[in-house]
Design a protein around this motif. Structure first.
Motif, PDB file in Angstrom:
ATOM      1  N   ALA A   1       0.823  -1.209   0.000  1.00 43.10           N
ATOM      2  CA  ALA A   1       0.000   0.000   0.000  1.00 43.10           C
ATOM      3  C   ALA A   1       0.856   1.258   0.000  1.00 43.10           C
ATOM      4  N   GLY A   2       2.047   1.191   0.622  1.00 42.27           N
ATOM      5  CA  GLY A   2       2.929   2.348   0.633  1.00 42.27           C
ATOM      6  C   GLY A   2       3.404   2.754  -0.741  1.00 42.27           C
ATOM      7  N   VAL A   3       3.408   1.833  -1.684  1.00 43.46           N
ATOM      8  CA  VAL A   3       3.776   2.140  -3.066  1.00 43.46           C
ATOM      9  C   VAL A   3       2.542   2.487  -3.896  1.00 43.46           C
ATOM     10  N   LEU A   4       1.397   1.906  -3.559  1.00 36.34           N
ATOM     11  CA  LEU A   4       0.171   2.119  -4.330  1.00 36.34           C
ATOM     12  C   LEU A   4      -0.241   3.584  -4.347  1.00 36.34           C
ATOM     13  N   PHE A   5      -0.291   4.212  -3.182  1.00 37.46           N
ATOM     14  CA  PHE A   5      -0.790   5.583  -3.090  1.00 37.46           C
ATOM     15  C   PHE A   5       0.018   6.556  -3.957  1.00 37.46           C
ATOM     16  N   PRO A   6       1.346   6.669  -3.758  1.00 42.55           N
ATOM     17  CA  PRO A   6       2.102   7.640  -4.559  1.00 42.55           C
ATOM     18  C   PRO A   6       2.150   7.287  -6.041  1.00 42.55           C
ATOM     19  N   ALA A   7       2.220   5.998  -6.375  1.00 42.75           N
ATOM     20  CA  ALA A   7       2.303   5.605  -7.782  1.00 42.75           C
ATOM     21  C   ALA A   7       1.027   5.977  -8.529  1.00 42.75           C
ATOM     22  N   SER A   8      -0.133   5.731  -7.925  1.00 44.20           N
ATOM     23  CA  SER A   8      -1.390   6.086  -8.584  1.00 44.20           C
ATOM     24  C   SER A   8      -1.529   7.591  -8.720  1.00 44.20           C
ATOM     25  N   ALA A   9      -1.133   8.344  -7.678  1.00 44.57           N
ATOM     26  CA  ALA A   9      -1.212   9.804  -7.750  1.00 44.57           C
ATOM     27  C   ALA A   9      -0.256  10.353  -8.802  1.00 44.57           C
ATOM     28  N   ALA A  10       0.960   9.804  -8.880  1.00 45.45           N
ATOM     29  CA  ALA A  10       1.929  10.280  -9.873  1.00 45.45           C
ATOM     30  C   ALA A  10       1.428  10.046 -11.293  1.00 45.45           C
ATOM     31  N   MET A  11       0.848   8.868 -11.533  1.00 44.11           N
ATOM     32  CA  MET A  11       0.311   8.584 -12.864  1.00 44.11           C
ATOM     33  C   MET A  11      -0.841   9.527 -13.203  1.00 44.11           C
ATOM     34  N   LEU A  12      -1.693   9.776 -12.245  1.00 45.17           N
ATOM     35  CA  LEU A  12      -2.862  10.622 -12.476  1.00 45.17           C
ATOM     36  C   LEU A  12      -2.453  12.044 -12.836  1.00 45.17           C
TER      37      LEU A  12
END
Length: 475
Positions: free
Chosen positions: A99-110
């Motif tokens: 989950a620690g990778v999910l949050f920033p990765a999804s926001a960066a892509m968005l």
């Protein structure tokens, strides 16, 4: 895809507490003995957040996002199949790491996909899972535990997350990384240890007591490691956490608002069910259905805030939103054991109306002056700040309840203790609102209108390089 990721991760962080009594009966333990199941998730989540920006830059947001999603779903299955407490804690830790990778990765892509003008519109949709998830989690958890078993609290992630992962494989555009430099191992070790220690101390402080040796030791160690991490990252040419982004005032101020402003907002969400179930003696179902109206208030205000964002700017919207939060919390402070459910529900709806003016504008404004090459780094720092604020909220609430409760009634805080806790949250919201009205939001309005704001100073070339180029041009 990003909406699903946010929804699943938030629900998973909140739903586990509902299943703790059933897990305790299954393993023949006390509920207090299961504290590690809850605490290990935010601790591990905080430890992997710093590495997410480098991973996105090195391997691309799509690959990192899908890999983290696969790890999250796999660890969810393992949590549901755990045979004892040790296995459950270990698999829960794996969930937090993913989950620690999910949050920033999804926001960066968005935010890398859409420009500043579209980010306001997109954020109006992203706020939906962020508000629906905490309200849905207690109700969903109760139904799963009562009708099936506690294991389905973890299994439910699979049927929800698997379609999102398949969609990402088939339709997400490949996002190429920018090939960052050598991995900052020293920065990762220092920041992960610092954030993990601080998060553990904050989460355990209300339970063990702020004066306990374990809490004081971890908080002191975390503070020392945090100072060392900051010094190390500022001297590193290619740091894992680009702390120089905080040199930009708009980015710094909006993150400060998120850090402090989340305490009264999430604190009220945490305090509401406790008030209904402990002070008024109501059922968990009454509690879940009475806190849910907050989500409708948020969804209503977010749509209005999205329209007004480019016209009046985030400063007025956020300031008024936090002032509204403070006012509604004063209403909560006037409730007692005889207050009806519909009165509480109306207050929760009004709280959501006020909250809706805070989340979206601060998120969009925080990235308005950030260079697009630094979006992954900025998203990582945003996530660190919000996770810290999210951990502080229940800690502040629990501490306020304990300090307002006579020693003879520690197990059952009186109604006055809840009223005092609401007053503390109202004061914090009012102070944050006053600060929000001082934020310079000109660049954010320019970006929302389709212009090009001044880039953050952190994205500019270091001064020696600029001077060297000027010298060569003069020659």
């Amino acid at each position: 895809m990003c909406v699903s990721v946010t929804f699943i991760a938030i629900v998973d962080g909140a739903i586990t507490t509902v299943a703790l009594p059933s897990i305790a009966r299954q393993f023949r333990l006390t509920t207090a003995a299961l504290d590690g199941v809850v605490v290990v998730y935010p601790v591990c989540l905080a430890m992997t957040i710093p590495a997410s920006a480098w991973l996105v830059g090195r391997f691309g947001a799509k690959r990192v996002l899908l890999t983290a999603m696969a790890g999250f779903l796999g660890s969810s299955l393992l949590c549901g199949a755990a045979a004892d407490l040790a296995q459950l804690v270990a698999f829960r830790a794996a969930q937090g790491l993913s989950a620690g990778v999910l949050f920033p990765a999804s926001a960066a892509m968005l935010f890398a996909t859409f420009d500043s003008t579209d980010q306001v519109r997109i954020s109006r949709y992203m706020i939906i899972p962020q508000q629906i998830a905490p309200a849905v989690a207690p109700i969903l958890g109760g139904l799963l535990v009562d009708r099936l078993s506690w294991r389905w609290v973890f299994y439910v992630n699979v049927p929800v997350g698997l379609p999102a992962a398949l969609f990402g494989v088939l339709f997400l555009a490949r996002h190429h990384g920018d090939r960052p430099g050598r991995f900052d191992l020293g920065g990762l070790l220092l920041s992960a240890a610092a954030l993990g220690s601080v998060m553990f101390g904050i989460c355990e402080g209300p339970n063990r007591g702020w004066s306990s040796a374990a809490v004081l030791t971890t908080l002191g160690l975390g503070a020392g490691l945090l100072a060392a991490a900051v010094a190390f990252e500022l001297r590193t040419a290619q740091p894992l956490l680009k702390l120089r982004l905080f040199a930009d005032r708009l980015f710094r101020d909006t993150n400060l608002i998120n850090l402090v402003g989340l305490v009264p907002i999430l604190g009220a969400m945490y305090l509401g069910p406790l008030f209904l179930q402990q002070a008024q003696g109501r059922s968990a179902l009454d509690s879940g259905t009475s806190t849910f109206p907050e989500a409708f208030g948020v969804l209503l205000t977010v749509q209005v805030a999205g329209v007004l964002y480019a016209r009046v700017g985030p400063r007025v919207i956020v300031g008024c939103g936090l002032a509204g939060v403070s006012g509604v919390l004063l209403l909560f402070a006037g409730l007692d054991q005889h207050t009806g459910l519909w009165t509480f529900r109306v207050c929760m709806f009004l709280l959501g109306v006020a909250m809706g003016g805070v989340f979206m504008p601060t998120t969009v404004a925080s990235l308005a002056t950030v260079d697009r090459r630094d979006l992954a780094q900025a998203s990582t720092l945003n996530t660190v700040v919000r996770q810290t604020g999210g951990a502080l909220a229940p800690a502040v609430v629990t501490t306020a309840l304990v300090l307002s409760t006579p020693s003879a009634a520690v197990a059952t805080p009186p109604v006055t203790a809840y009223q005092h806790a609401y007053l503390v949250l109202a004061v914090i919201a009012a102070l944050t609102a006053a600060f929000a009205f001082t934020v310079p939001d000109g660049p954010a309005r320019v970006a929302a209108s389709g212009g090009t704001p001044r880039p953050a100073r952190a994205s500019r070339a270091p001064r020696p390089a600029r001077l060297r180029r000027r010298h060569e041009a003069a020659r």
